[in-house]
Design an enzyme around this catalytic site. Structure first.
Site, PDB file in Angstrom:
ATOM      1  CG  HIS A   1      35.526  26.592  22.319  1.00 29.33           C
ATOM      2  ND1 HIS A   1      35.438  25.695  23.368  1.00 29.33           N
ATOM      3  CD2 HIS A   1      35.813  27.796  22.879  1.00 29.33           C
ATOM      4  CE1 HIS A   1      35.660  26.347  24.515  1.00 29.33           C
ATOM      5  NE2 HIS A   1      35.888  27.616  24.247  1.00 29.33           N
TER       6      HIS A   1
ATOM      7  CG  HIS B   1      40.371  29.786  24.633  1.00 34.65           C
ATOM      8  ND1 HIS B   1      40.252  29.920  26.006  1.00 34.65           N
ATOM      9  CD2 HIS B   1      39.114  29.534  24.191  1.00 34.65           C
ATOM     10  CE1 HIS B   1      38.985  29.762  26.360  1.00 34.65           C
ATOM     11  NE2 HIS B   1      38.269  29.543  25.269  1.00 34.65           N
TER      12      HIS B   1
ATOM     13  CD  GLU C   1      33.139  32.281  29.446  1.00 35.52           C
ATOM     14  OE1 GLU C   1      32.922  31.087  29.716  1.00 35.52           O
ATOM     15  OE2 GLU C   1      32.953  32.755  28.314  1.00 35.52           O
TER      16      GLU C   1
ATOM     17  CG  ASP D   1      36.025  31.995  23.298  1.00 36.48           C
ATOM     18  OD1 ASP D   1      36.194  30.794  23.528  1.00 36.48           O
ATOM     19  OD2 ASP D   1      35.222  32.701  23.946  1.00 36.48           O
TER      20      ASP D   1
HETATM   21  C1  6MZ Z   1      32.425  28.626  27.679  1.00 39.45           C
HETATM   22  C2  6MZ Z   1      32.424  27.876  25.509  1.00 39.45           C
HETATM   23  C3  6MZ Z   1      32.566  29.206  25.031  1.00 39.45           C
HETATM   24  O1  6MZ Z   1      33.332  21.728  22.008  1.00 39.45           O
HETATM   25  O2  6MZ Z   1      31.354  21.565  20.495  1.00 39.45           O
HETATM   26  N1  6MZ Z   1      32.371  27.072  24.444  1.00 39.45           N
HETATM   27  N2  6MZ Z   1      32.362  27.598  26.817  1.00 39.45           N
HETATM   28  N3  6MZ Z   1      32.549  29.915  27.301  1.00 39.45           N
HETATM   29  C4  6MZ Z   1      32.613  30.259  25.991  1.00 39.45           C
HETATM   30  N4  6MZ Z   1      32.694  31.587  25.672  1.00 39.45           N
HETATM   31  C5  6MZ Z   1      31.913  32.233  24.687  1.00 39.45           C
HETATM   32  N5  6MZ Z   1      32.636  29.156  23.693  1.00 39.45           N
HETATM   33  C6  6MZ Z   1      32.516  27.841  23.351  1.00 39.45           C
HETATM   34  O3  6MZ Z   1      32.627  23.737  20.686  1.00 39.45           O
HETATM   35  C7  6MZ Z   1      31.528  24.434  21.204  1.00 39.45           C
HETATM   36  C8  6MZ Z   1      31.468  24.305  22.709  1.00 39.45           C
HETATM   37  O4  6MZ Z   1      32.571  25.016  23.310  1.00 39.45           O
HETATM   38  C9  6MZ Z   1      32.185  25.600  24.545  1.00 39.45           C
HETATM   39  C10 6MZ Z   1      30.721  25.262  24.753  1.00 39.45           C
HETATM   40  O5  6MZ Z   1      30.623  24.111  25.559  1.00 39.45           O
HETATM   41  C11 6MZ Z   1      30.235  24.974  23.334  1.00 39.45           C
HETATM   42  O6  6MZ Z   1      29.106  24.132  23.296  1.00 39.45           O
HETATM   43  P1  6MZ Z   1      32.742  22.132  20.689  1.00 39.45           P
HETATM   44  O7  6MZ Z   1      33.619  21.821  19.531  1.00 39.45           O
END
Ligand code: 6MZ
Length: 364
Positions: free
Chosen positions: A17, A15, A229, A304
Site C-alpha cells: 500500500h 501487496h 483479516e 503490506d
Molecule cells: C486492510 C489496509 C491494510 O491506499 O492510502 N490498508 N487495508 N488491511 C491492512 N492491513 C494492515 N494496510 C493498508 O494506503 C493506505 C490504505 O491501505 C489500506 C487502508 O485502506 C489504508 O488506509 P493508501 O495508499
C-alpha cells in the site's frame, strides 16, 4: 537472518500500500512541517509514528493520521517516488503498488488528480529506470542502456517494473467504488492493471462493492481482495465464491473456508510481519504460511505496509526462511514462482522469467 543475501536476489512485490510504505523520516518531516503551521501537534504525531506494535484498529487510526500528512498533490508525488526507489534498492524487480484514489474538495483534489500525482511520482524516480506502462501503448519510458547493462549478483538492478492497483476503501459507497473502477479503466495506458478491496475489515459490507467489482471484472481488470483479516466467515465465503485473481492475508478462515480456498487455488498474498505486528496471527510458528506451503498452494510473500511495520521484502523472505526451516533454494523457487501471479501482461512476465533464470545460475 539472511537479509543481505535476500537483498541481492530479485524479488516480486504484489501487496504494498502506497501510504503504508512511506519512510519514517519522510513522515516525521511532513509532521514537523504541519506542526509548524499549527495544523497538528507534532509531539503527539511523532509518538504515534515511531510506535512499534499496534493492533489492527490502531493501524487504521495511524492511516487516518498518515493521510492528513500526505494529502496534497506534491506530497503524493514525493512519496510515490520515494517508495518506488526504496523497493528498487531492495532489488524488487516488479512492484504492484496499490493506493486508494482520494477526493479532497478543500484542496481541489479529485480521484483523478490524486492518481495524476502518483503517476508523476513514477516519472520522477531518478535512481532507477521505471517501466510502468504496457508495451503496446507506446508510452513506455526509454530505458537507459547503461543501466540495463549493469548487473549486480547476476541480476539487472537498475530497472523496476511498476504496475498500479486502485484500492477501494471499505468505508466507500457503491457509487464511489464504481468511480474508482472507471478511473482504473481510464488509466490502463499508464499501468493500472487491477482493483484491490482494502481498508478496516470491520467496516462496510461485501455487497456494497460487488457491483463495482463485477464491472471491473467484465472490463478485464484483475481483482485482489483483502480476505479474512477478521473472522467474518460469511464474507470470507462470499469472497472466495467470487473467485478473485488473488487474495490478501487469509488469516481467519475456519475449516470449510480453508478447504474452499485450497480447492480454488486462488494465490494468497502473505504478509508475515503485518499479521504478527497487528496480532491477527499470535505467533509466526502458527502462521498459515506453513500449511499453505506444505499443500503447494500458490503463495507470494509481501510487505503490506513496509513503513508502518518497519519491514522490507528481503526481511520478509529472511523471516520465512528462518521461521519455517526452508532452504535458500526452496525460498528462491517461491520467489521465482510469484511471477506467475502478477497482473501485468505476458511481455513483462517473459522478461521477469529471464531475470529469475539469470539469478538462478548464481544460486549455488
Ligand atoms: C486492510 C489496509 C491494510 O491506499 O492510502 N490498508 N487495508 N488491511 C491492512 N492491513 C494492515 N494496510 C493498508 O494506503 C493506505 C490504505 O491501505 C489500506 C487502508 O485502506 C489504508 O488506509 P493508501 O495508499
Amino acid at each position: 537472518m539472511e537479509i543481505g543475501w535476500w537483498a541481492s536476489m530479485p524479488k516480486v512485490e504484489l501487496h504494498a500500500h502506497l501510504n503504508g510504505s512511506i519512510r519514517d523520516s519522510t513522515l516525521l518531516e511532513l509532521g514537523k512541517a504541519l506542526g509548524e503551521k499549527g495544523i497538528i501537534v507534532f509531539s503527539d504525531v511523532e509518538h504515534v509514528i515511531l510506535k512499534e506494535d499496534r493492533s489492527l484498529t490502531e493501524v487504521f487510526k495511524l492511516f487516518d493520521l498518515i493521510h492528513i500528512l500526505t494529502t496534497d498533490h506534491k506530497t503524493v508525488t514525493r512519496i510515490t517516488k520515494e517508495v518506488v526507489e526504496d523497493f528498487a534498492s531492495d532489488n524488487v524487480v516488479y512492484l504492484e503498488l496499490r493506493t486508494t484514489p482520494k477526493r479532497n474538495d478543500a484542496i481541489g483534489m479529485s480521484k483523478r488528480s490524486y492518481m495524476d500525482a502518483v503517476i508523476e511520482g513514477l516519472r520522477n524516480v531518478s535512481t532507477v529506470d521505471v517501466d510502468f506502462a504496457p508495451t503496446n501503448i507506446g508510452s513506455r519510458r526509454m530505458v537507459n542502456p547503461a543501466h540495463v547493462n549493469s548487473t549486480c549478483n547476476g541480476t539487472m538492478t537498475k530497472k523496476i517494473y511498476v504496475r498500479l492497483l486502485l484500492s477501494i476503501d471499505r468505508r466507500e459507497t457503491s457509487a464511489s467504488a464504481m468511480e474508482t473502477v472507471k478511473l482504473a479503466l481510464e488509466l490502463r495506458d499508464v499501468g493500472v492493471v487491477g482493483i484491490d478491496l482494502s481498508g478496516n475489515p470491520i467496516v462496510g459490507e461485501w455487497k456494497t462493492f460487488l457491483p463495482a467489482l463485477n464491472f471491473a471484472r467484465e472490463q478485464g481488470l484483475s481483482i485482489t481482495l483483502h480476505c479474512g483479516e477478521v473472522p467474518n466467515q460469511d464474507e470470507i465465503h462470499a469472497m472466495l465464491d467470487f473467485l478473485p485473481e488473488r487474495i490478501g492475508h487469509a488469516c481467519c478462515l475456519e475449516e470449510e473456508a480453508w478447504e474452499k480456498l485450497k480447492t480454488s487455488k486462488i494465490p494468497v498474498e502473505i504478509c508475515l510481519t503485518s499479521n504478527i505486528r497487528t496480532n491477527t496471527i499470535p505467533a509466526i510458528d502458527g502462521h498459515h504460511f506453513a500449511d499453505l506451503y506444505n499443500a503447494s498452494h500458490p503463495l507470494t510473500l509481501c510487505t503490506d505496509d513496509s513503513g508502518v511495520f518497519s519491514t522490507s521484502l528481503s526481511k520478509e523472505y529472511a523471516i520465512a526462511t528462518a521461521a519455517f526451516g526452508l532452504s535458500r533454494g526452496e525460498m528462491f523457487k517461491l520467489a521465482r514462482n510469484t511471477v506467475e501471479f502478477v497482473f501485468a501482461d505476458d511481455d513483462v512476465v517473459r522478461e521477469l522469467k529471464e531475470i529469475f533464470a539469470l539469478a538462478a545460475k548464481k544460486l549455488d
